[in-house]
Design a protein around this motif. Sequence first.
Motif, PDB file in Angstrom:
ATOM      1  N   GLY A 120       0.800  -1.236   0.000  1.00 44.47           N
ATOM      2  CA  GLY A 120       0.000   0.000   0.000  1.00 44.47           C
ATOM      3  C   GLY A 120       0.822   1.270   0.000  1.00 44.47           C
ATOM      4  N   THR A 121       1.805   1.327  -0.874  1.00 48.56           N
ATOM      5  CA  THR A 121       2.628   2.541  -0.957  1.00 48.56           C
ATOM      6  C   THR A 121       2.529   3.238  -2.305  1.00 48.56           C
ATOM      7  OG1 THR A 121       4.513   1.215  -1.697  1.00 48.56           O
ATOM      8  CG2 THR A 121       4.364   1.677   0.676  1.00 48.56           C
ATOM      9  N   ASN A 142      -4.948   0.226   0.446  1.00 49.41           N
ATOM     10  CA  ASN A 142      -5.208   1.639   0.756  1.00 49.41           C
ATOM     11  C   ASN A 142      -4.435   2.092   1.991  1.00 49.41           C
ATOM     12  OD1 ASN A 142      -6.535   4.041   0.113  1.00 49.41           O
ATOM     13  ND2 ASN A 142      -8.062   3.706   1.702  1.00 49.41           N
ATOM     14  N   THR A 143      -3.347   1.420   2.284  1.00 48.01           N
ATOM     15  CA  THR A 143      -2.637   1.627   3.551  1.00 48.01           C
ATOM     16  C   THR A 143      -2.225   3.079   3.780  1.00 48.01           C
ATOM     17  OG1 THR A 143      -1.747  -0.558   3.068  1.00 48.01           O
ATOM     18  CG2 THR A 143      -0.843   0.591   4.984  1.00 48.01           C
ATOM     19  N   ARG A 144      -1.915   3.779   2.716  1.00 45.94           N
ATOM     20  CA  ARG A 144      -1.517   5.179   2.853  1.00 45.94           C
ATOM     21  C   ARG A 144      -2.518   6.136   2.193  1.00 45.94           C
ATOM     22  NH1 ARG A 144       2.459   1.858   3.394  1.00 45.94           N
ATOM     23  NH2 ARG A 144       3.993   2.229   5.028  1.00 45.94           N
ATOM     24  N   GLY A 145      -3.747   5.653   2.071  1.00 43.92           N
ATOM     25  CA  GLY A 145      -4.832   6.531   1.631  1.00 43.92           C
ATOM     26  C   GLY A 145      -4.952   6.711   0.132  1.00 43.92           C
ATOM     27  N   ALA A 166       1.102  -2.814  10.073  1.00 42.76           N
ATOM     28  CA  ALA A 166       0.545  -1.501  10.387  1.00 42.76           C
ATOM     29  C   ALA A 166      -0.876  -1.685  10.891  1.00 42.76           C
ATOM     30  CB  ALA A 166       0.551  -0.609   9.154  1.00 42.76           C
ATOM     31  N   GLY A 185      -4.483  -1.497  12.142  1.00 41.97           N
ATOM     32  CA  GLY A 185      -5.456  -0.419  12.061  1.00 41.97           C
ATOM     33  C   GLY A 185      -5.447   0.286  10.725  1.00 41.97           C
ATOM     34  N   ALA A 186      -4.409   0.098   9.962  1.00 45.41           N
ATOM     35  CA  ALA A 186      -4.371   0.731   8.649  1.00 45.41           C
ATOM     36  C   ALA A 186      -5.321   0.017   7.706  1.00 45.41           C
ATOM     37  CB  ALA A 186      -2.959   0.711   8.077  1.00 45.41           C
ATOM     38  N   SER A 236     -15.393   3.140   3.291  1.00 39.87           N
ATOM     39  CA  SER A 236     -16.044   4.445   3.468  1.00 39.87           C
ATOM     40  C   SER A 236     -17.547   4.347   3.249  1.00 39.87           C
ATOM     41  CB  SER A 236     -15.448   5.470   2.494  1.00 39.87           C
ATOM     42  OG  SER A 236     -14.098   5.716   2.805  1.00 39.87           O
ATOM     43  N   THR A 274     -15.102  11.377   2.543  1.00 40.37           N
ATOM     44  CA  THR A 274     -16.224  10.652   3.141  1.00 40.37           C
ATOM     45  C   THR A 274     -16.533   9.331   2.433  1.00 40.37           C
ATOM     46  OG1 THR A 274     -17.073  12.868   3.530  1.00 40.37           O
ATOM     47  CG2 THR A 274     -18.535  11.035   4.066  1.00 40.37           C
ATOM     48  N   ARG A 275     -16.332   9.306   1.127  1.00 38.20           N
ATOM     49  CA  ARG A 275     -16.599   8.075   0.373  1.00 38.20           C
ATOM     50  C   ARG A 275     -15.319   7.487  -0.229  1.00 38.20           C
ATOM     51  NH1 ARG A 275     -20.782  11.107   0.933  1.00 38.20           N
ATOM     52  NH2 ARG A 275     -22.793  10.160   1.404  1.00 38.20           N
ATOM     53  N   LEU A 281      -8.739  11.661  -2.037  1.00 38.28           N
ATOM     54  CA  LEU A 281      -7.406  11.853  -2.629  1.00 38.28           C
ATOM     55  C   LEU A 281      -7.448  11.655  -4.138  1.00 38.28           C
ATOM     56  CD1 LEU A 281      -4.816  10.243  -0.197  1.00 38.28           C
ATOM     57  CD2 LEU A 281      -5.274  12.657  -0.591  1.00 38.28           C
ATOM     58  N   ASP A 318      -1.466  12.587   4.074  1.00 38.38           N
ATOM     59  CA  ASP A 318      -1.750  11.636   2.994  1.00 38.38           C
ATOM     60  C   ASP A 318      -1.641  12.335   1.637  1.00 38.38           C
ATOM     61  OD1 ASP A 318      -2.278   9.999   5.139  1.00 38.38           O
ATOM     62  OD2 ASP A 318      -4.411   9.710   4.701  1.00 38.38           O
ATOM     63  N   TYR A 349       2.056  13.005   0.833  1.00 35.63           N
ATOM     64  CA  TYR A 349       2.671  11.725   0.422  1.00 35.63           C
ATOM     65  C   TYR A 349       2.382  11.441  -1.048  1.00 35.63           C
ATOM     66  CZ  TYR A 349       3.302   6.647   0.175  1.00 35.63           C
ATOM     67  OH  TYR A 349       3.680   5.386  -0.201  1.00 35.63           O
ATOM     68  N   SER A 361      -4.271   8.089   7.120  1.00 35.83           N
ATOM     69  CA  SER A 361      -3.604   6.810   6.857  1.00 35.83           C
ATOM     70  C   SER A 361      -2.154   6.828   7.316  1.00 35.83           C
ATOM     71  CB  SER A 361      -3.662   6.489   5.363  1.00 35.83           C
ATOM     72  OG  SER A 361      -4.984   6.272   4.946  1.00 35.83           O
ATOM     73  N   LEU A 362      -1.445   7.922   7.003  1.00 34.64           N
ATOM     74  CA  LEU A 362      -0.020   7.950   7.351  1.00 34.64           C
ATOM     75  C   LEU A 362       0.220   8.023   8.850  1.00 34.64           C
ATOM     76  CD1 LEU A 362       0.503   8.199   4.312  1.00 34.64           C
ATOM     77  CD2 LEU A 362       2.477   9.608   4.922  1.00 34.64           C
ATOM     78  N   ARG A 378      -1.164   6.207  10.898  1.00 32.17           N
ATOM     79  CA  ARG A 378      -1.073   4.805  11.306  1.00 32.17           C
ATOM     80  C   ARG A 378       0.108   4.103  10.642  1.00 32.17           C
ATOM     81  NH1 ARG A 378      -6.470   5.568  10.513  1.00 32.17           N
ATOM     82  NH2 ARG A 378      -7.814   5.175  12.289  1.00 32.17           N
ATOM     83  N   ARG A 397       6.546   5.488   3.498  1.00 32.00           N
ATOM     84  CA  ARG A 397       7.195   4.297   2.964  1.00 32.00           C
ATOM     85  C   ARG A 397       8.711   4.432   3.105  1.00 32.00           C
ATOM     86  NH1 ARG A 397       9.220   4.542  -2.471  1.00 32.00           N
ATOM     87  NH2 ARG A 397       8.889   6.567  -3.418  1.00 32.00           N
TER      88      ARG A 397
END
Lengths: 301, 301
Positions: free
Chosen positions: A181-182, A210-213, A243, A245-246, A291, B211-212, B216, B254, B257, B291-292, B294, B298
């Motif tokens: 997820g990077t 989706n670890t980093r959004g 990670a 909770g991510a 979401s 929200t959904r 990003l 996020d 990043y 996200s970051l 948590r 990278r």
Amino acid sequence: MTELPAHVDIREVCLRDGLQIEEPISLAAKIELLEAVVATGVREVEATAFVSPSKVPALADAEALAAELTRFDNVEFSALVASPNGAKRAIAAGLNSIEYVVSASDAHSRANVGRGTADATVAIADVARIAHDSGASVEVIVATAWDCPFDGPTASQRVLDIITAAVDLGVDRIAIADTIGTATPRRVQTLIGQVRPILAGTPLGAHFHNTRGAGLASAFAAVQAGVTRLDASVGGLGGCPFAPGASGNIATEDLVYLLRDSDIGTDVDLPKAIEAAAVAQRLVGHDLPSSLLRAGDRIIG
Amino acid sequence: MTELPAHVDIREVCLRDGLQIEEPISLAAKIELLEAVVATGVREVEATAFVSPSKVPALADAEALAAELTRFDNVEFSALVASPNGAKRAIAAGLNSIEYVVSASDAHSRANVGRGTADATVAIADVARIAHDSGASVEVIVATAWDCPFDGPTASQRVLDIITAAVDLGVDRIAIADTIGTATPRRVQTLIGQVRPILAGTPLGAHFHNTRGAGLASAFAAVQAGVTRLDASVGGLGGCPFAPGASGNIATEDLVYLLRDSDIGTDVDLPKAIEAAAVAQRLVGHDLPSSLLRAGDRIIG
């Protein structure tokens, strides 16, 4: 704006990538989740993995689950394997679509399957032969295609070398996976631009976390770059062990929402995907990062 | 791939949009958050709103907070207002950058400020005059630019009419806001394509909620469409009142990043933004959706 495809094929991976780091749930619970997933209309489902039961206890029931798949029509079930032996187990269990994972980084490959990238790449030949001899198809998934949790950035040539070997060996599909997820849009499009010329017509899929959004942004970037096969998991089931909770896999319902509102069709019904996410959340017994499971669809008007 | 800009200006909105639906925190706590935010290197900070203290108790200390802003150098502080009277308060408190919100949907406008879009648009003239007479700049933020929580999709002509009026009245900046977090990349790029020809050189910013899950992706789509001004909130602080638990504003860290790894610079230091997100999380006393925060950055290698 880049020309977008009219349709994207989603492969639902909650049963495998989603569940693999969870506390094991019962076979009956998996069937319930599978029924909810099939009800979404999705055409491809990654059902399980034929790997070491001691390393992945949550998928130790692979054979038993495979025996239940015949009750579902109109869905192509696949299973992940990490070795020729796993491919034999999957074929024996009745699967006719095999995913074989090769990590593009040596450190991750060794941690994951106990051998480096070169040896894992050589084994593509055996896996492909086992699959094809039984009339099954085989996909090579290139893991850690962008980054390795141990080594950092993956040199793209390592990804290209695996794909070249896989294409030469006549595999049926290729996928590139953002295992940790990077990935971000520009890096996604850069790698796809490098991969595309060597595919020789082999279909290319992509797998994001989706670890980093940035999972959905990366998935959309892949679609902009011409990818029409994406993995997703209802509820975003599938955490990242390092990670806690991510967010894990990109959530099927969030992806379908984004694609629908970008005029890109899928086979997945959005309300049914949200229902399946709720089933997944109930069965694993903790909040999932989806979401839409929280916010719902927008008012279409 | 579309040509991308070399730099994006981020406006940090955690102090206003982030805190406005939280339980009020003390002025001292806000100063602590502000110090953490300023330490990130961000050049623009939305500090507060001059609105009804009874409707938004979390920002009832707007004047007191404004008095503390002079201690920070090299940062442009702005405040949101919803009426000419609010603009007068902001100017009197020493702000020299005003954001005036006009909802593009009547139902949201009435719920938010007690009058419809047409009346709110007419008032741009007064707000702009009040600001400009004092040497302050004014930005018009078009809320519910894509969807309204009550009316569903917003007709883009309603957005264009507000922007045309604002440009005619000589406002300094325009922003379009995805107030309820429903926007997706294609719809973002479509609206920006319609807005761009009528800007007459006025800078355009965009404001997204996650929200959904597509916040990003939408922000990046806006950047692909030429937008170089984005709002974000450390930690993703800023929930959505009608969807408890859902992500709020896109998280600054996020976004940074994603932009960094797409070769787009910002003024924001990523580790410092993660630190500021941790401060925000501690001060509000509950988990934030970043996200970051948590997963961390990278390995760059």
